[in-house]
Design a protein around this motif. Structure first.
Motif, PDB file in Angstrom:
ATOM      1  N   LEU A  20       6.113  93.397  33.709  1.00  0.00           N
ATOM      2  CA  LEU A  20       5.880  94.599  32.908  1.00  0.00           C
ATOM      3  C   LEU A  20       4.675  94.431  32.004  1.00  0.00           C
ATOM      4  O   LEU A  20       4.650  94.906  30.887  1.00  0.00           O
ATOM      5  CB  LEU A  20       7.119  94.928  32.071  1.00  0.00           C
ATOM      6  CG  LEU A  20       8.375  95.254  32.872  1.00  0.00           C
ATOM      7  CD1 LEU A  20       9.525  95.537  31.945  1.00  0.00           C
ATOM      8  CD2 LEU A  20       8.139  96.428  33.789  1.00  0.00           C
ATOM      9  N   LEU A  23       3.290  97.389  30.333  1.00  0.00           N
ATOM     10  CA  LEU A  23       4.015  97.988  29.223  1.00  0.00           C
ATOM     11  C   LEU A  23       3.603  97.377  27.900  1.00  0.00           C
ATOM     12  O   LEU A  23       3.788  97.981  26.857  1.00  0.00           O
ATOM     13  CB  LEU A  23       5.532  97.787  29.424  1.00  0.00           C
ATOM     14  CG  LEU A  23       6.097  98.301  30.751  1.00  0.00           C
ATOM     15  CD1 LEU A  23       7.602  98.183  30.743  1.00  0.00           C
ATOM     16  CD2 LEU A  23       5.684  99.735  30.995  1.00  0.00           C
ATOM     17  N   GLY A  82      11.797 102.107  24.532  1.00  0.00           N
ATOM     18  CA  GLY A  82      12.356 101.700  25.822  1.00  0.00           C
ATOM     19  C   GLY A  82      11.928 100.294  26.201  1.00  0.00           C
ATOM     20  O   GLY A  82      12.727  99.500  26.710  1.00  0.00           O
ATOM     21  N   VAL A  83      10.658  99.968  25.952  1.00  0.00           N
ATOM     22  CA  VAL A  83      10.164  98.617  26.238  1.00  0.00           C
ATOM     23  C   VAL A  83      10.914  97.590  25.384  1.00  0.00           C
ATOM     24  O   VAL A  83      11.376  96.553  25.878  1.00  0.00           O
ATOM     25  CB  VAL A  83       8.643  98.535  25.974  1.00  0.00           C
ATOM     26  CG1 VAL A  83       8.150  97.100  26.151  1.00  0.00           C
ATOM     27  CG2 VAL A  83       7.888  99.472  26.909  1.00  0.00           C
ATOM     28  N   TYR A  86      14.346  97.028  26.631  1.00  0.00           N
ATOM     29  CA  TYR A  86      14.358  96.205  27.845  1.00  0.00           C
ATOM     30  C   TYR A  86      14.370  94.729  27.470  1.00  0.00           C
ATOM     31  O   TYR A  86      15.134  93.932  28.003  1.00  0.00           O
ATOM     32  CB  TYR A  86      13.133  96.540  28.692  1.00  0.00           C
ATOM     33  CG  TYR A  86      13.078  95.794  30.004  1.00  0.00           C
ATOM     34  CD1 TYR A  86      13.641  96.332  31.146  1.00  0.00           C
ATOM     35  CD2 TYR A  86      12.484  94.537  30.080  1.00  0.00           C
ATOM     36  CE1 TYR A  86      13.600  95.653  32.352  1.00  0.00           C
ATOM     37  CE2 TYR A  86      12.435  93.846  31.274  1.00  0.00           C
ATOM     38  CZ  TYR A  86      12.995  94.404  32.411  1.00  0.00           C
ATOM     39  OH  TYR A  86      12.961  93.720  33.590  1.00  0.00           O
ATOM     40  N   VAL A  94      17.379 101.639  26.998  1.00  0.00           N
ATOM     41  CA  VAL A  94      16.193 101.642  27.869  1.00  0.00           C
ATOM     42  C   VAL A  94      16.106 102.986  28.586  1.00  0.00           C
ATOM     43  O   VAL A  94      15.051 103.638  28.602  1.00  0.00           O
ATOM     44  CB  VAL A  94      16.254 100.493  28.906  1.00  0.00           C
ATOM     45  CG1 VAL A  94      15.122 100.640  29.919  1.00  0.00           C
ATOM     46  CG2 VAL A  94      16.187  99.138  28.237  1.00  0.00           C
ATOM     47  N   SER A  98      13.303 106.128  27.588  1.00  0.00           N
ATOM     48  CA  SER A  98      12.286 106.537  28.560  1.00  0.00           C
ATOM     49  C   SER A  98      12.556 107.946  29.070  1.00  0.00           C
ATOM     50  O   SER A  98      11.629 108.723  29.314  1.00  0.00           O
ATOM     51  CB  SER A  98      12.231 105.540  29.726  1.00  0.00           C
ATOM     52  OG  SER A  98      13.495 105.415  30.353  1.00  0.00           O
ATOM     53  N   LYS A 120       3.622 104.564  31.748  1.00  0.00           N
ATOM     54  CA  LYS A 120       4.352 103.550  30.979  1.00  0.00           C
ATOM     55  C   LYS A 120       5.861 103.845  30.981  1.00  0.00           C
ATOM     56  O   LYS A 120       6.684 102.942  31.140  1.00  0.00           O
ATOM     57  CB  LYS A 120       3.804 103.536  29.552  1.00  0.00           C
ATOM     58  CG  LYS A 120       4.293 102.395  28.688  1.00  0.00           C
ATOM     59  CD  LYS A 120       3.550 102.422  27.357  1.00  0.00           C
ATOM     60  CE  LYS A 120       4.046 101.292  26.463  1.00  0.00           C
ATOM     61  NZ  LYS A 120       3.332 101.297  25.167  1.00  0.00           N
ATOM     62  N   THR A 124       9.058 101.642  32.792  1.00  0.00           N
ATOM     63  CA  THR A 124      10.298 101.232  32.120  1.00  0.00           C
ATOM     64  C   THR A 124      11.520 101.723  32.897  1.00  0.00           C
ATOM     65  O   THR A 124      12.506 100.994  33.057  1.00  0.00           O
ATOM     66  CB  THR A 124      10.332 101.799  30.682  1.00  0.00           C
ATOM     67  OG1 THR A 124       9.095 101.502  30.034  1.00  0.00           O
ATOM     68  CG2 THR A 124      11.469 101.201  29.887  1.00  0.00           C
ATOM     69  N   TYR A 128      14.400  99.457  34.745  1.00  0.00           N
ATOM     70  CA  TYR A 128      15.834  99.626  34.452  1.00  0.00           C
ATOM     71  C   TYR A 128      16.649  99.564  35.748  1.00  0.00           C
ATOM     72  O   TYR A 128      17.624  98.816  35.852  1.00  0.00           O
ATOM     73  CB  TYR A 128      16.038 100.964  33.740  1.00  0.00           C
ATOM     74  CG  TYR A 128      17.482 101.394  33.641  1.00  0.00           C
ATOM     75  CD1 TYR A 128      18.305 100.906  32.623  1.00  0.00           C
ATOM     76  CD2 TYR A 128      18.036 102.291  34.561  1.00  0.00           C
ATOM     77  CE1 TYR A 128      19.632 101.303  32.531  1.00  0.00           C
ATOM     78  CE2 TYR A 128      19.357 102.691  34.476  1.00  0.00           C
ATOM     79  CZ  TYR A 128      20.155 102.195  33.459  1.00  0.00           C
ATOM     80  OH  TYR A 128      21.469 102.585  33.377  1.00  0.00           O
TER      81      TYR A 128
END
Length: 675
Positions: A20, A23, A82-83, A86, A94, A98, A120, A124, A128
């Motif tokens: 990621l 991200l 959300g990042v 995660y 998450v 997002s 982005k 995410t 997930y």
């Protein structure tokens, strides 16, 4: 069949940093589209491992967006949340974070900024489904959307990881041709923009794994070689991925000893890493598989028993457990316990999340078990299922497509290397030319600087010479004034009338010589001594008592050594002005000039005179002493051996007290020094 990496939540947080990267990537280089500074700071904080601080910064950003009613900033904050979630392992947050950003962004007008944020958010979302629900179809869907938006945003730095994530989802879905295509595209873009080595690690491993799945070992060796060449620059978790994948490749080549050694190396590395129990157990499963192939079933059984307990109780994982049961079925077959192996398959059916490679390994084991017990019908059915899946996975057409991609990349890569080499050579030539130009400029500047310094020095010398000559002429004028000449002539006429010796010739010589030597810096000492003698004759005739004047020259000294002109006369003049003038009328007046050698290169010239009153320090002022000091300074600027002058105001000679003035001068001065 080897076990492919399948991570639990807590290890995902560490291994997903590369997957990621977009991200939390570095600040964008595009001119018109850049990551907000606060988001870049949050991502820097995440990379530093400070998750708590990153969450606090994101919450503050959300509050700021709400206060200012800034919808774009709010969507940026939600994607970042959300990042963070995660990395935190908070699966529901998450998805909700997002989702909120995606719903709002999809209602906005298309723009590059919208595409950047959507890419982005979809990344995410795809992560997930990839990591929490093991759903390759859903993850592929969102990673595909992330690719489309990353391409639309025009930020090339985001593309390699977007392509890499989508390629990984394709591989998990067994779409190996698409996986290979997008891995190649990711690597080509990374090459074109010159990304750092760390960005290549998941891409090299990904394309190498695809080729391993295809059993295209010639091409897989190329990519595993590239990955292993940068292994020392990898983090411990990247090394875990790389060594596991490369070990699988050796296993499929049937190089079981090589695979075993690599897994043992991996185990040794993991033993030194605190908190790596999951990876250790995972590696034990692969290690057990290699031991089975090497006929060491007892060692394999011990490893599988410990791993089975771990993945059943501590970290439940149906996929790994299903593969462990497949390996136990193979151990039973090696031992000749065929019915036991078939019962294991019935008791432990394969998991729904089993990858295609693991499904093939189970079918292969079942086929051999059914054949061993004489159940030819089941063996045939199982064999057909296996061949159908295997052919779809590794068809010749698919192999050719992927092999063509690989050959094209290697060709393009060689061209890029040649172009880069040519560019580097040209850059080096330009640097060399620039360095030469700078060196020439510096040399010219130094030459000009030297010329300016020399010019200024000569101007300064000229001014000094002018000043000295002016002072000398002033000194001579004050000494040989009409009044002085009138008195001297009257005295000479008086001497001639009374039959006394006349020194008129000395006065004439004095006047003539002063016109010549006034502009000279250095003259032979013999001339200076004669000039001084004429001066003494003229001035002593007007005194009230005779002068006891003597001079001593040490044997072996050549009287023609160069000496500052008029300097000796100045010292004699001071003797008359400041020494003899303090004596009572008729008192003895003593004047002694001594020339001695004090070293091979230095000569001392001293003038002693007695006086009535000895001062505590030398008299100050007077044009004569100024001329002497300036002359010595000018001479010293041109000679390593320095000329010096000092005055002893409390000297003694033959019982008489007085002044002793001394000049110490090198005996190797040349007439060039007068210039």
């Amino acid at each position: 069949m080897k076990l492919t990496i399948y991570k639990p939540i807590w290890i995902q947080l560490l291994l997903s940093a590369i997957l990621l990267a977009t991200l939390s990537s570095c600040k964008k280089k595009s001119d018109n589209l850049t990551m907000p500074p606060i988001i870049a700071d949050i991502n820097d904080t995440l990379r530093a491992g400070n998750l708590t601080k990153a969450i606090e910064m994101t919450d503050a950003l959300k509050k700021e967006a709400l206060i200012n009613k800034d919808s774009v900033l709010w969507s940026e904050a939600m994607v970042q949340q959300g990042v963070n979630s995660y990395y935190q392992g908070n699966a529901p947050l998450v998805l909700s974070s997002s989702d909120s950003a995606i719903i709002w962004l999809e209602r906005q007008k298309p723009s590059k900024e919208r595409a950047r944020l959507l890419a982005k958010a979809y990344q995410t979302h795809g992560a997930y489904y990839d990591q929490y629900y093991f759903n390759p179809d859903s993850s592929a869907l969102y990673f595909r959307k992330a690719v489309d938006n990353a391409e639309m945003s025009g930020i090339k730095e985001d593309l390699p990881q977007a392509y890499g994530n989508y390629a990984n989802a394709m591989r998990m879905s067994a779409a190996l041709d698409s996986a290979a295509f997008y891995y190649h595209r990711a690597i080509s873009v990374a090459d074109s923009i010159g990304l750092e080595t760390v960005h290549y690690i998941p891409l090299y491993n990904g394309i190498a794994s695809v080729l391993t799945d295809m059993r295209d070992f010639d091409n897989s060796a190329f990519w595993w070689g590239k990955s292993m060449s940068i292994i020392e620059s990898m983090s411990q978790y990247d090394k875990f991925n790389t060594l596991t994948g490369y070990g699988n490749d050796l296993y499929y080549r049937e190089d079981y000893e090589g695979a075993n050694k690599l897994f043992l190396r991996l185990r040794g590395m993991l033993d030194s890493i605190p908190g790596s129990r999951w990876e250790t157990m995972f590696t034990n499963v692969n290690l057990a598989d290699s031991y089975i192939r090497l006929g060491q079933t007892s060692t394999a059984t011990e490893l599988l028993d410990s791993a089975s307990s771990y993945f059943m109780e501590e970290q439940p994982n149906p996929m790994v457990l299903s593969y462990i049961h497949t390996l136990k079925m193979r151990i039973a077959m090696v031992k000749g316990e065929y019915e036991s192996g078939i019962n294991l398959a019935k008791i432990h059916p394969e998991a729904d999340t089993l990858r295609l490679e693991q499904h093939l390994a189970r079918l292969k084991a079942l086929e051999e078990l059914y054949s061993s017990v004489g159940n030819n019908r089941m063996a045939y059915v199982t064999r057909c299922r296996h061949d159908h899946l295997n052919d779809s996975l590794r068809s010749e057409k698919l192999k050719q497509q992927i092999s063509s991609l690989n050959a094209r990349y290697q060709r393009d890569h060689r061209i890029l290397d040649l172009e880069a080499s040519t560019t580097r050579q040209q850059a080096n030539i330009y640097k060399l030319m620039a360095a030469i130009a700078i060196a020439i400029a510096i040399i010219i500047a130094l030459i000009l600087f030297y010329v300016v310094i020399r010019t200024n020095m000569r101007k300064r010398e000229h001014r000094m010479m002018t000043k000295i000559i002016s002072l000398r002429q002033e000194n001579l004028r004050s000494r040989v004034t009409p009044h002085f000449i009138y008195n001297a002539l009257n005295h000479e006429l008086y001497n001639e009338k009374n039959g006394k010796p006349s020194h008129l010739d000395a006065l004439v010589h004095l006047i003539r010589r002063q016109q010549i030597i006034a502009s000279e810096i250095l003259v032979p000492f013999s001339e200076e001594l004669k000039f001084t003698g004429d001066y003494i004759k003229v001035i002593s005739d007007s005194g009230q008592a005779p002068i006891d004047y003597t001079y001593n020259i040490e044997e072996g000294i050549d009287q023609d050594f160069l000496f500052p002109s008029m300097t000796l006369q100045i010292l004699v003049e001071n003797a008359f002005k400041h020494g003899f003038s303090t004596l009572a009328p008729g008192a003895e007046r003593k004047l002694l000039i001594s020339i001695t050698r004090i070293s091979e290169s230095l000569i001392s010239v001293s003038v002693f005179n007695n006086c009535g009153t000895v001062l505590s320090k030398a008299e100050k002022g007077g044009t004569g002493l100024k001329v002497l000091v300036e002359t010595i300074r000018l001479i010293n600027e041109h000679n390593k051996e320095q000329t010096s002058f000092h005055l002893d105001t409390n000297a003694e000679h033959d019982g008489l007290k007085g002044y002793n003035a001394t000049i110490i001068i090198p005996n190797n001065l040349t007439r060039n020094d007068r210039q």
